[in-house]
Scaffold this active site. Structure first.
Site, mmCIF file in Angstrom:
data_model
loop_
_atom_site.group_PDB
_atom_site.id
_atom_site.type_symbol
_atom_site.label_atom_id
_atom_site.label_comp_id
_atom_site.label_asym_id
_atom_site.label_seq_id
_atom_site.Cartn_x
_atom_site.Cartn_y
_atom_site.Cartn_z
ATOM 1 N N CYS A 2 36.671 44.227 45.428
ATOM 2 C CA CYS A 2 37.081 45.867 45.722
ATOM 3 C C CYS A 2 38.264 45.745 46.043
ATOM 4 O O CYS A 2 38.994 45.061 46.324
ATOM 5 C CB CYS A 2 36.308 46.003 46.806
ATOM 6 S SG CYS A 2 34.244 46.038 46.531
ATOM 7 N N ARG A 27 42.149 42.090 41.541
ATOM 8 C CA ARG A 27 40.007 41.982 42.733
ATOM 9 C C ARG A 27 39.315 41.445 42.097
ATOM 10 O O ARG A 27 37.767 41.537 42.273
ATOM 11 C CB ARG A 27 40.844 42.446 44.045
ATOM 12 C CG ARG A 27 42.235 41.701 45.272
ATOM 13 C CD ARG A 27 41.898 42.991 46.283
ATOM 14 N NE ARG A 27 40.697 42.632 47.010
ATOM 15 C CZ ARG A 27 41.611 42.145 48.145
ATOM 16 N NH1 ARG A 27 42.187 40.946 48.377
ATOM 17 N NH2 ARG A 27 39.578 41.692 48.717
ATOM 18 N N TRP A 75 33.378 46.888 43.816
ATOM 19 C CA TRP A 75 32.675 46.351 42.922
ATOM 20 C C TRP A 75 31.484 46.209 43.398
ATOM 21 O O TRP A 75 31.056 46.165 44.445
ATOM 22 C CB TRP A 75 33.673 44.474 43.126
ATOM 23 C CG TRP A 75 32.741 43.718 42.083
ATOM 24 C CD1 TRP A 75 33.609 43.065 41.464
ATOM 25 C CD2 TRP A 75 31.873 42.292 42.771
ATOM 26 N NE1 TRP A 75 32.405 42.060 41.248
ATOM 27 C CE2 TRP A 75 31.603 41.841 41.673
ATOM 28 C CE3 TRP A 75 31.049 42.368 43.678
ATOM 29 C CZ2 TRP A 75 30.244 40.583 41.471
ATOM 30 C CZ3 TRP A 75 29.657 41.088 43.703
ATOM 31 C CH2 TRP A 75 29.512 40.572 42.221
ATOM 32 N N ASN A 101 35.349 47.904 51.778
ATOM 33 C CA ASN A 101 34.602 46.758 51.432
ATOM 34 C C ASN A 101 33.699 45.863 51.599
ATOM 35 O O ASN A 101 33.486 45.170 53.305
ATOM 36 C CB ASN A 101 35.994 45.775 51.193
ATOM 37 C CG ASN A 101 37.087 46.740 50.604
ATOM 38 O OD1 ASN A 101 36.785 47.180 49.395
ATOM 39 N ND2 ASN A 101 37.734 46.107 50.516
ATOM 40 N N GLY A 102 32.818 44.876 51.543
ATOM 41 C CA GLY A 102 32.139 44.396 51.821
ATOM 42 C C GLY A 102 30.360 44.152 52.045
ATOM 43 O O GLY A 102 29.747 45.135 51.536
ATOM 44 N N GLU A 487 36.074 22.080 35.227
ATOM 45 C CA GLU A 487 37.498 23.192 35.150
ATOM 46 C C GLU A 487 37.482 24.023 33.860
ATOM 47 O O GLU A 487 38.117 24.906 33.603
ATOM 48 C CB GLU A 487 38.274 22.545 35.418
ATOM 49 C CG GLU A 487 40.059 23.885 36.083
ATOM 50 C CD GLU A 487 39.390 24.809 37.315
ATOM 51 O OE1 GLU A 487 39.650 26.227 37.040
ATOM 52 O OE2 GLU A 487 38.373 25.254 37.244
ATOM 53 N N LYS A 491 36.917 27.899 32.716
ATOM 54 C CA LYS A 491 38.112 29.310 32.663
ATOM 55 C C LYS A 491 37.358 29.480 31.309
ATOM 56 O O LYS A 491 37.381 30.601 31.261
ATOM 57 C CB LYS A 491 39.213 28.255 32.196
ATOM 58 C CG LYS A 491 39.571 27.610 33.205
ATOM 59 C CD LYS A 491 40.639 28.430 34.004
ATOM 60 C CE LYS A 491 40.158 29.356 35.987
ATOM 61 N NZ LYS A 491 39.099 28.700 36.439
ATOM 62 N N GLU A 494 34.269 32.558 31.758
ATOM 63 C CA GLU A 494 35.270 33.075 32.989
ATOM 64 C C GLU A 494 35.831 34.149 31.739
ATOM 65 O O GLU A 494 35.732 35.861 32.372
ATOM 66 C CB GLU A 494 35.970 32.751 34.060
ATOM 67 C CG GLU A 494 35.554 31.596 34.597
ATOM 68 C CD GLU A 494 37.045 31.510 35.990
ATOM 69 O OE1 GLU A 494 36.017 31.214 37.275
ATOM 70 O OE2 GLU A 494 37.330 30.918 35.529
ATOM 71 N N HIS A 510 22.475 11.213 28.426
ATOM 72 C CA HIS A 510 21.203 11.247 28.895
ATOM 73 C C HIS A 510 20.716 12.969 29.130
ATOM 74 O O HIS A 510 20.697 12.905 29.845
ATOM 75 C CB HIS A 510 21.901 10.705 30.519
ATOM 76 C CG HIS A 510 21.641 9.617 31.099
ATOM 77 N ND1 HIS A 510 20.995 9.187 31.369
ATOM 78 C CD2 HIS A 510 22.663 9.303 30.989
ATOM 79 C CE1 HIS A 510 21.152 7.840 31.449
ATOM 80 N NE2 HIS A 510 22.162 7.826 31.170
ATOM 81 N N LYS A 609 38.360 38.379 42.340
ATOM 82 C CA LYS A 609 39.452 37.092 42.348
ATOM 83 C C LYS A 609 39.616 36.851 43.992
ATOM 84 O O LYS A 609 38.949 35.551 43.812
ATOM 85 C CB LYS A 609 40.620 38.087 42.114
ATOM 86 C CG LYS A 609 41.706 37.490 42.790
ATOM 87 C CD LYS A 609 42.218 35.562 41.745
ATOM 88 C CE LYS A 609 43.636 34.855 41.690
ATOM 89 N NZ LYS A 609 43.312 34.237 40.984
#
Length: 614
Positions: A2, A27, A75, A101-102, A487, A491, A494, A510, A609
């Site tokens: 947000c 964000r 968001w 926000n929150g 990582e 990426k 995402e 395995h 973000k």
């Protein structure tokens, strides 16, 4: 998560608010809105589902005049993304508007109480409950807005950053925070409000970072007033922001993500500047100078982080254990905070976060402090909550990262962890001087080698076209390269929305080997290090099952290059610093595949973000 923007002054508020929302798009959000008090003291609220550009289109023929206003990108947490759930939210009388926000955890209890008193609700959000509660307290007790906000926030359980407008007070904004960032910019007879400094720096470099349970009374023509929710006055600390507007622009690149990948050599130079001497014989971190005894006597390090920062933490574990001979645990902050971990005053907790506002990491810090641990923060955003809540730490100094998928922050975190491990090892005398000098010398050469790695961009862009329609990827690495595999897979997930998993290469046998066939691309980090022969064996196992291997190898490799379907050569470095080189082409691979698929690279769906809720 947000974005909040606010303005009070003599200028027209709307252009500042819209530009501010665009600065905060990184964000992550799914809807947007503005509230402005015009010259006739009408409080106008406009909002729309989707991008800020869709909000602009919606209100192109509306009255947006006025010199005071607030704006928001949402968001979704409570209620689906839609116009009704977008912020700002009106109170029942439409005299008050609020952005938030929150998460208000006890919103259902508060909502039931308000419904019993006759209040009705137009949205599914927790935020509308808060604005209705503020109005109820203000009207029923005949209070001013500031007092009503204070009383309402005393009843709230959860996290919040809020900004409130009241058309009966047409020259003031009330702003408050708890566990969610909020910054007040101080200009010449004007004020700016935002979730972080990025929308503010164009206008002023003087800011105040609100602390938990602080409330700012922002009035045109008056000095900034800060109190807490108990109405105790607080003297605001005005800080100077070292941000430049050029850092917030794309600078000719098609996406922020590509710009930030290409910035990494200079970012790492900035990260090391002043910490490694010109001769390359010493590494100095002020945090270790100031807290040397506490850090050297630590019996254990616990690294807490989320997402990409957690992957950096895995590399940090390898570095610290190898060179400092101190046991290290790496924990997901979201799990650590809930599992009653065993921590005491002999532990050092390293908290890693790009934004410095990650809710789970902040909660983990709070838990560790209460248990007596010493807290070391590694962060990018100066003045954010994590640096203010830790005993000491190091900034990574890579500049603002706008792309939601982290790139330069990851390599900055790994660089700081390497310098931390080297400094501790030298002080503990657990590394011989020749080895120390060799690694420091290599670290100084990393930016130049990164520039060479970036030169693979065109080759990787061509490769990406081949794999645009893949549905799954496997990433493999060993030792220091295992976290890089994780990582790289993250990426790709995402920004391209392709399912990908990272594994230690030996673990392939395995279970994951069952997935290998001619349709499965397998990315293998196979640089020439101490486990080269092992990774070679793993590649042979993949090829025996007709898997398609994309190998990242050291320059001059003559063995794996003959086995792999595609080979990308990279500059060689010492094994412990390999992640700083190998991660770059994995970032580029994810980027170019996402571009080929037509995805929104900088603002991927459902992601934010700064994750300021758990």
């Amino acid at each position: 998560m947000c974005g909040i923007v606010g303005y009070v002054g003599m200028r027209e508020a709307y252009p500042i608010l819209i530009k501010g929302l665009k600065r905060l798009e990184y964000r992550g959000y799914d809807s947007a809105g503005v509230a402005i008090i015009n010259n006739n003291q009408n409080l106008n609220v406009y909002k729309a589902k989707g991008k800020v550009s869709e909000l602009e289109a919606y209100i192109s023929d509306k009255d947006v005049s006025g010199t005071i206003g607030i704006a928001h990108t949402r968001w979704a947490t409570h209620g689906e993304p839609c116009k009704a759930n977008a912020h700002p939210h009106y109170s029942s009388s439409e005299n008050i508007a609020l952005i938030h926000n929150g998460i208000i955890e006890n919103y259902a209890v508060l909502k039931n109480r308000l419904q019993e008193k006759g209040y009705t609700f137009k949205s599914s959000t927790d935020t509308e409950v808060l604005v209705q509660l503020i109005e109820y307290i203000k009207v029923s007790k005949d209070l001013d807005l500031l007092t009503a906000v204070q009383l309402a926030l005393r009843e709230v359980i959860g996290a919040y950053a809020i900004a409130v407008l009241d058309k009966e007070r047409p020259s003031e904004i009330i702003a408050a925070r708890k566990s969610s960032p909020l910054v007040v910019g101080i200009g010449d007879n004007e004020f700016f409000l935002a979730s972080d400094a990025t929308p503010i720096v164009e206008y002023t470099d003087k800011v105040v970072y609100l602390e938990d349970e602080e409330i700012a009374l922002i009035r045109y023509g008056e000095d900034l007033k800060v109190v807490n929710i108990q109405n105790v006055s607080v003297t605001p600390e005005i800080q100077t922001v070292a941000l430049n507007i050029g850092q917030l622009e794309k600078g000719g690149y098609p996406h922020f993500m590509l710009k930030e990948i290409f910035e990494q050599p200079n970012c790492i130079r900035d990260c090391m500047r002043g910490r490694i001497n010109v001769e390359g014989t010493n590494v100095v971190l002020s945090a270790i100078i100031d807290h040397k005894e506490k850090l050297l006597k630590a019996k254990r390090f616990i690294i807490v982080a989320c997402g990409t920062s957690w992957h950096a933490g895995l590399i940090g574990k390898h570095l610290i254990e190898s060179y400092c001979r101190i046991p290290v645990e790496v924990e997901y902050a979201s799990e650590f905070r809930y599992r009653d971990p065993v921590i005491d005053e002999n532990d050092v907790v390293i908290a890693i976060s790009q934004s410095g506002e990650t809710a789970d990491t902040l909660a983990a810090i709070d838990l560790a402090r209460r248990c007596g641990a010493f807290i070391y923060g590694i962060c990018n955003s100066v003045g954010s909550s994590i640096p203010r809540s830790t005993h000491t730490g190091s900034y990574i100094h890579v500049g603002p990262e706008i792309g939601v998928a982290s790139t330069k922050a990851f390599t900055g975190q790994v660089t700081v962890l390497a310098m931390l491990a080297l400094t501790l090892a030298k002080n503990k005398q657990t590394i011989n001087n020749n080895e120390f000098l060799k690694i420091v010398g290599e670290l100084m050469s990393i930016p130049d080698k990164m520039e060479k790695a970036i030169q693979t961009n065109n080759q990787i862009a061509s490769i990406a076209k081949v794999f645009t329609y893949a549905h799954n990827f496997i990433y493999l690495g060993r030792g220091y390269s295992y976290p890089v595999a994780l990582e790289g897979a993250l990426k790709l997930k995402e920004i391209s929305y392709i399912h990908a998993e990272g594994y230690p290469a030996a673990e392939m046998k395995h279970g994951p080997i069952a997935l290998i066939d001619e349709e499965m691309p397998v990315v293998v980090i196979a640089t020439h290090n101490g486990m080269y022969d092992k990774i070679l064996s793993n590649i042979q196992e993949i090829k025996a099952r007709k898997g398609r291997v994309i190998a990242f190898v050291s320059e001059g490799d003559e063995v794996i290059s003959k086995l792999a379907d595609i080979c990308i050569e990279l500059p060689q470095t010492t094994e412990c610093l390999d992640p700083l080189i190998t991660t770059i082409p994995l970032q580029l691979l994810a980027y170019h595949i996402a571009v080929c698929k037509g995805k929104d690279v900088d603002q991927p769906r459902n992601l934010a973000k700064s994750v300021t809720v758990e």
